[in-house]
Design an enzyme around this catalytic site. Sequence first.
Site, mmCIF file in Angstrom:
data_model
loop_
_atom_site.group_PDB
_atom_site.id
_atom_site.type_symbol
_atom_site.label_atom_id
_atom_site.label_comp_id
_atom_site.label_asym_id
_atom_site.label_seq_id
_atom_site.Cartn_x
_atom_site.Cartn_y
_atom_site.Cartn_z
ATOM 1 N N SER A 129 81.994 43.381 49.240
ATOM 2 C CA SER A 129 82.109 44.789 48.838
ATOM 3 C C SER A 129 83.022 44.878 47.618
ATOM 4 C CB SER A 129 82.729 45.623 49.960
ATOM 5 O OG SER A 129 84.118 45.367 50.018
ATOM 6 N N ASP A 130 82.775 45.846 46.746
ATOM 7 C CA ASP A 130 83.798 46.126 45.743
ATOM 8 C C ASP A 130 85.073 46.516 46.496
ATOM 9 O OD1 ASP A 130 85.253 46.561 43.469
ATOM 10 O OD2 ASP A 130 83.777 47.822 42.489
ATOM 11 N N TRP A 131 86.187 46.424 45.820
ATOM 12 C CA TRP A 131 87.477 46.586 46.507
ATOM 13 C C TRP A 131 87.651 48.028 47.016
ATOM 14 C CZ3 TRP A 131 86.229 42.058 45.662
ATOM 15 C CH2 TRP A 131 87.072 40.963 45.792
#
Length: 798
Positions: A217-219
Site C-alpha cells: 500500500s502507499d504509506w
Amino acid sequence: MDLKEKIRLFNGVGSWKTYTANGKIPEIVMSDGPHGLRKQESESYADLNKSNIATCFPTASCIASSWNKKSLTKLGQAIAAEALAENIHIMLGCGLNIKRSPLCGRNFEYFSEDPYLSGELAANYVKGMQEKGVASCIKHFACNNQEKRRQTSSSNVDLKTLHEIYLRGFEIAVKKSQPLAIMSSYNKINGLYASHNPYLLNKVLREKWGFNGIVISDWGACINAPECIKAGLDLAMPDSYGYFDMQIEKALKDKSLDEADLDTVNKRLISTAEKLHKMRETAEIKPVDYKAQHQLALELAEDSAVLLKNDGLLPLSLSENKEIVVIGELAEYMKFQAGGSSHITTKEYPNALSALQNQGFSVDYSKGYFSGFCKRSKAKKINAPLIEKAIETIKKPENKNKPVLFFCGLTEAFEGEGFDRDNLELPPEQIELLEKILEITQKVIVISFSGAPVNLLPAQKAAAILQMYLCGEACGQAIADLISGKVTPSGKLAESWPVKIEDTPSYNNFAQDHDNVQYEEGPLVGYRWYQAKNIPVQYPFGYGLSYTSFEYSDFSLPDNIAEELKAFVTVKNTGKYDGSEIVQLYVQKQNNENLNDNNQNQTYRELRGFEKVFLKAGEEKQIEIPLDDNAFKSYSLEKEDFVQIKGDYLIEIGASVEDIKLTTSVTVDGEEANNTMCSFANATSTNAKMCSFANAKLQAKAENANGTKSAETFATFSIADSLGDMAKSSWRIRLVVKILTGGLVLMNKGKSREDPAVKIAISAILENPLESLISTSGGLITYKLANKFLKWANADKK
Ligand code: BGC
C-alpha cells in the site's frame, strides 16, 4: 508462524521494514525512490528532508524527455548500486501515473501523458534495477493523478479509458519486466479505494497480467485491513501500531475474513522476501563510486534537456561569446529536484554559475529575484531592488552586446508532493524582470527549470529557450555543456505544453474541493485531446530542437505489419554537429471509435513506437522501430481485453506529434470497432453497467463509502473522513487541527510554511482520512484518540 504472527506480517514494522516473526522470515527493507535513494535513518516518516547522502539523478519528467530506453536502464542500475550498499531490498519507484493535468504537483515524478512512452521507460528502469539485484516497486497503482485530496478523492473513470490510458503503462512494465512489487495508490477508483480493489489487484494485475510480486500500500493507503487482504494487498505500510492487527483479528472472528485469504497474502510476502534475499546474495555489492554516479547523472541530464527555441544564438562559442551576463538567482540555487518523498540529500556540486565560469566564460551576474521561501505578500518588496539591480547590470555599457542568460523556473514552493499548482505561470517577479530585460535586449537565452509545463509565452521574444526540467545534481555542468555546444541538446517533450490552463482536457474536473473527480475527457488525454479538438499548444508532444538537423527517408513496413510490429526508416544527420534524434511513430486510426462527439472531433495520432539514434555530423543510419503490441488494438468491454480492430490506419513517422515527416497507410484485419465510448456524460444504462467495475457487489459497497460525497454534504462523519472536512463544522476539530499543525511547524523549526516538507505534512493532517493518520502519525494518533475526534466532530455537527 502462529495466528498472531500471521496477522502481524501483513503490516510493516516502523516506516520502512517488514515483520520477521522473530527471525523466521527474512526482513524486507524499503526506501524511496524514484530518481535516487532517500534512505532515512530516522523512523519518523515525516522527516522527509533527512536522508543519507545519495546521487540525485534527473527526475522522471526530465529523463522522460530523453526518450532513451537505454538511459532508463542505466538509471535503474545506478540506483540499485546505491540501494545495495545501503542494504535496501525494494526501491519505491518508478512513478508512472499519467499526467492528466499539467498542474498535478507530482508530475515531476511521472514520465508522460502517454501510456506507451511511460510504460516503455518504466519497463527499462525496472529491468536495470532488478538485474542488479534490487526490486523496483512501480507506483502509484492507479489513477492517482492529482495531489489535492489524494487520500479521499475518487477518480471516476470509464473502464475503456482506464485500460487504454491509466493502466496501460503499468501493464507494459509488468508484462515486459516483471517488477517484484507494485504500490497501490491512496485514491479511490469509481468509489472504491485502489488498495481495497479486487478488480484492480487480483483480477487485472494478477489474473490478466500475470503479476507475481507483492502489492504494497502507499504509506497510509490501507484503511480497512481485512478488505485490503481480500482485494489482494500483501503489505500495508507503515506500522499501524496494532490497529490493523485488531481489525484483522475481529474480521477473522466474525468470519468476514477467511484465514485462507490471509495465508495467500502471507505466502506471497514470504516468497518475495526469500527471492529478494537470494537476489542480494548473488548481487555485486561494492562501495558506491559517487564520482561515476555523478558522471552518469550528468550524462542523463544532458540527454534529457529540451531546446524549445533557438534563432541561431546557441551554442555560444567561447571564441565569439566569452563574456556573458547571467541573471536569476536560480543560476546559483538551482532547482534540480522537488519536495516530498522523493527528495534526495546530495553532495555539493558546482552550480550553473560556477560551471559556466569553469568552462571559460566570464560572467557578470545579478540575482534579479529571490528564489527562496517568502510570503507572497512580502515578495514584491524583496524583489523590487533585485530587479532594479539586474536591469542596471544589463544596461552597463560594457554589457551592451553580451548574451544574457536568464534563469527562471518554479521555485520550491510551487511544486511538490501533496499539493497541486493553481496555474501555469512562473513566479510574477520573474516574468516582470524577463519582460523588462526583453525590452532592452533580445539577445537572451532563457534557461527554465520546472517539473511540468509552465507558461513560457513571456519568453517568446528571447533568442533561445532551454528547458532543463528538474535535472538532478549535475544540473550546473549540464547547462554549461549544452550552452557551450560541448553537447547537442536532444530531448523532446514527453508531454504537451498547453497555451492556457483552460485548454487542458481535465480543466473542468481537476483538483477541486470535493471527492468526485470525473474523468469526462475519457481517453482524450494530453496530445490526443489537443489534436481531436484542434486546440493549438505552446509546444506539442514530442517536440524538441537540436543544434544539428536531420533528414528522414526510406520508410518501410513489413507486409504483415499487424503481426511483425516493426518499421524501418533511414535518418541522416545533415547538420554540422554530432547529435541524437528521437524518431517517433504514430498510428492514426480512421473512424476512431473513441470520437463520439461528432462535430468537433477529428481523428488523432497515437504514439506506437519510438527510437533514439545518435548520428555523427553527416552520418546516416537505417533504424528499426519496434511497435507497441497494441498498435492496432483497443480495449473491448465485452472481451475484457485488448482486441485488434479492423480498418484503415495511417502510419506516420514524425519528429513530433505535429511534425510528420513520412506517411504510409495500411489496412488491418480484426474485429469491428465498438462504438460504445463509455463516457461518463452520456453513458446509457447498458454501457454504464459495462463501464463500472465488474464486481457489482463491491461497487454497491463503494457507493456507501464516502468517495462520492462532496465535502459539504457529510451527514455524519466516519473515521474515513478527514480532519479538514470535519473542521468545517466542528470548532473542536478546528482546535485539534490548529494544535497539530502548530506542533508540526514547531518540529520543523526554522522552515517556512511554504517548504514542501511542511506543506505535505499539513496537507496530510487536513486531507488524509482520520483512520489513515493512525498509521502515518507514527503512533501519535491512536485508534482511541481518533475515535474521540470523530465523536467531537459528529457532536459539533448536530
Ligand atoms: C508517497 C509514495 C512514497 C511513500 C513512502 C507516500 O506519501 O505517495 O510515493 O513512496 O510515501 O515515502
